[in-house]
Design a protein around this motif. Structure first.
Motif: not given
Length: 147
Positions: A128-135
């Motif tokens: 998911p985009r939000e997870v990838a951005d946070a990581l």
């Protein structure tokens, strides 16, 4: 006669403004339960939201933390900077496992995120985009573009 037309025009404009404000307030009130914000584990650790707030938390399922207790699954979600303990009761997605991306919807209660919904990646390349951005912000994930 002009004064009456001018007064009527002002009344119509004032009524339109009041109706627009009322309709905006009603739409906002109706959507209050449908809006859920995404937070990374680091953001939750820095500023824990109140127990009444429903939000999404996402990251990677931390290695060695996945414990199944009947229908309840307890695990940690991490973004490399912090971890949040998650408890979920229900059927987990087929692709849910340690070291993989996950997004959970629920509330933070007594330091444990109680999830009502659990989403896992759907193939070997998706996160998911939000997870990838946070990581990425934490320097943990360097994968390609997500969608």
């Amino acid at each position: 006669m002009r004064s009456l037309k001018k007064t009527r025009r002002i009344q119509v404009i004032a009524l339109a403004v009041v109706l627009l404000a009322a309709s905006t307030a009603l739409v906002g009130y109706a959507m209050r339960d449908g809006i859920s914000f995404f937070r990374s584990p680091s953001q939750v650790a820095e500023a824990p939201p109140p127990p009444s707030e429903v939000f999404r938390v996402g990251g990677l399922v931390a290695e060695g933390t996945l414990v199944s207790q009947g229908e309840t699954v307890v695990f940690d979600v991490t973004d490399g900077g912090a971890a949040v303990r998650v408890s979920y009761t229900g059927i987990t997605p087929d692709l849910f496992r340690e070291g993989e991306g996950v997004v959970a919807l629920g509330r933070l209660e007594d330091g444990v995120f109680t999830a009502s919904e659990l989403l896992a990646r759907h193939d070997e390349t998706y996160m998911p985009r939000e997870v990838a951005d946070a990581l990425r912000e934490q320097g943990v994930y360097r994968g390609g573009e997500e969608g």
